[in-house]
Design an enzyme around this catalytic site. Structure first.
Site, PDB file in Angstrom:
ATOM      1  CG  HIS A  11      17.320  33.051  71.935  1.00  0.00           C
ATOM      2  ND1 HIS A  11      15.996  33.079  71.978  1.00  0.00           N
ATOM      3  CD2 HIS A  11      17.958  33.400  72.928  1.00  0.00           C
ATOM      4  CE1 HIS A  11      15.746  33.286  73.031  1.00  0.00           C
ATOM      5  NE2 HIS A  11      16.912  33.643  73.972  1.00  0.00           N
ATOM      6  CE1 TYR A  51      28.031  53.344  75.342  1.00  0.00           C
ATOM      7  CE2 TYR A  51      27.788  50.884  75.195  1.00  0.00           C
ATOM      8  CZ  TYR A  51      28.289  51.970  75.677  1.00  0.00           C
ATOM      9  OH  TYR A  51      28.759  52.340  76.971  1.00  0.00           O
ATOM     10  NE  ARG A  91      12.210  37.812  72.827  1.00  0.00           N
ATOM     11  CZ  ARG A  91      12.849  37.086  73.338  1.00  0.00           C
ATOM     12  NH1 ARG A  91      12.606  35.612  73.082  1.00  0.00           N
ATOM     13  NH2 ARG A  91      13.675  37.189  74.501  1.00  0.00           N
ATOM     14  CG  LEU A 135      35.648  49.675  76.387  1.00  0.00           C
ATOM     15  CD1 LEU A 135      34.952  48.638  75.433  1.00  0.00           C
ATOM     16  CD2 LEU A 135      34.632  50.836  76.550  1.00  0.00           C
ATOM     17  CE  LYS A 161      31.294  52.834  74.575  1.00  0.00           C
ATOM     18  NZ  LYS A 161      31.839  52.843  75.883  1.00  0.00           N
ATOM     19  NE  ARG A 179      35.613  52.128  72.238  1.00  0.00           N
ATOM     20  CZ  ARG A 179      35.372  52.862  73.168  1.00  0.00           C
ATOM     21  NH1 ARG A 179      36.103  52.714  74.164  1.00  0.00           N
ATOM     22  NH2 ARG A 179      34.581  54.104  73.404  1.00  0.00           N
ATOM     23  CD  GLU A 188      35.759  48.219  82.375  1.00  0.00           C
ATOM     24  OE1 GLU A 188      36.499  49.085  81.750  1.00  0.00           O
ATOM     25  OE2 GLU A 188      35.105  47.166  81.854  1.00  0.00           O
TER      26      GLU A 188
END
Length: 287
Positions: free
Chosen positions: A102, A33, A100, A207, A149, A52, A182
């Site tokens: 993996h 995101y 679903r 980040l 992110k 990014r 952070e």
């Protein structure tokens, strides 16, 4: 006015926006995101945010859901349709909807994209900056790839909730060596008693914040004394100033860490000045 969201090719009422229950973002937190500040009808540092986003997608082997130019168009449209003059625009991309499993789904599965926007009050943020915030330290417990992110933010939620329950606004992660990495949703900074501005290198363990990058541009422009290095929690306790940076709060002064008052207990001059000047050193894209 009803809020509008963009979901996989359609602009829909925010109240009706939905993704499939087998979207891999829901099942596995398999997505990334970005959050961009909207300031005076302008999206702040959108090129850096999309750079990014592209890096995060690449690191997880997720394709862009559409061309970069199309993403820029959608971001502007969502801001316009929600009449956001000051606030944020949020973009989330996941690996898509698939049974679903993996293992990654077949290449025929298209990534999912969601974009939302909401207004916020610059006056409320400024009022908070004039008093400063408290942060609380929290043991580093995240996966090593925090440079991506990712939407997998449960550890961040736990850290920030712990801080909130103690009366704080943010948590500062502390690694095994006693160094601050952070914040739960921010980058961490201090100003030493000698007046040196310090923040941790973004090579690993944090980040690479877009607001952080804008602040560094401003620091260079203003000729401030700066060191990019690790700093300990004990050094932070002893600092002249501390502050955090993020798209949602620009540069926010920190006046207390744990139970320790920082400096004179009031927002410091460096953080306050950087906050005042921040938008003069950013790339602004008119909506």
């Amino acid at each position: 006015m009803s809020r509008i969201a963009y979901v996989n090719g359609q602009y829909v009422r925010h109240a009706d926006a939905a993704v499939h229950i087998e979207d891999r973002g829901y099942q596995f937190a398999d997505g990334v995101y970005e959050v961009c500040e909207v300031w005076k009808n302008q999206i702040v540092d959108m090129p850096r945010h999309l750079d990014r986003l592209g890096r995060s997608l690449s690191e997880l082997s997720i394709d862009w859901p559409m061309s970069r130019a199309a993403v820029e168009f959608v971001l502007r449209q969502v801001v316009r349709r929600n009449k956001v003059h000051n606030g944020i625009v949020y973009i989330q991309v996941t690996r898509g909807v698939s049974r679903r499993d993996h293992f990654f789904p077949p290449e025929t599965v298209a990534p999912s994209i969601v974009v939302t926007a909401r207004s916020s009050s610059p006056a409320a943020g400024q009022a908070l900056a004039e008093t400063g915030i408290s942060v609380f330290s929290y043991p580093e417990n995240r996966w090593p790839r925090v440079d991506i992110k990712s939407i997998a933010l449960l550890p961040n939620c736990l850290a920030k909730q712990s801080a909130k329950e103690k009366g704080g606004k943010e948590a500062w992660y502390v690694d095994a060596d006693g160094n601050v990495t952070e914040g739960g949703s921010t980058n961490a900074w201090i100003v030493t008693k000698e007046g040196v501005l310090v923040t941790r290198p973004a090579e690993n363990g944090i980040l690479r914040g877009i607001t952080r990058a804008g602040i560094l541009d401003l620091v260079a422009r203003e000729g401030l004394v700066f060191e990019e290095r690790a700093f300990s929690l004990e050094e932070a306790y002893d600092a002249r100033e501390a502050f955090v940076t993020a798209a949602t709060n620009i540069a926010m002064p920190v006046v207390r860490i744990d139970e320790r008052v920082i400096g004179n207990g009031h927002p410091g001059s460096v953080a306050t000045r950087l906050r005042e000047l921040f938008h003069t050193a950013t790339d602004l894209k008119v909506v």
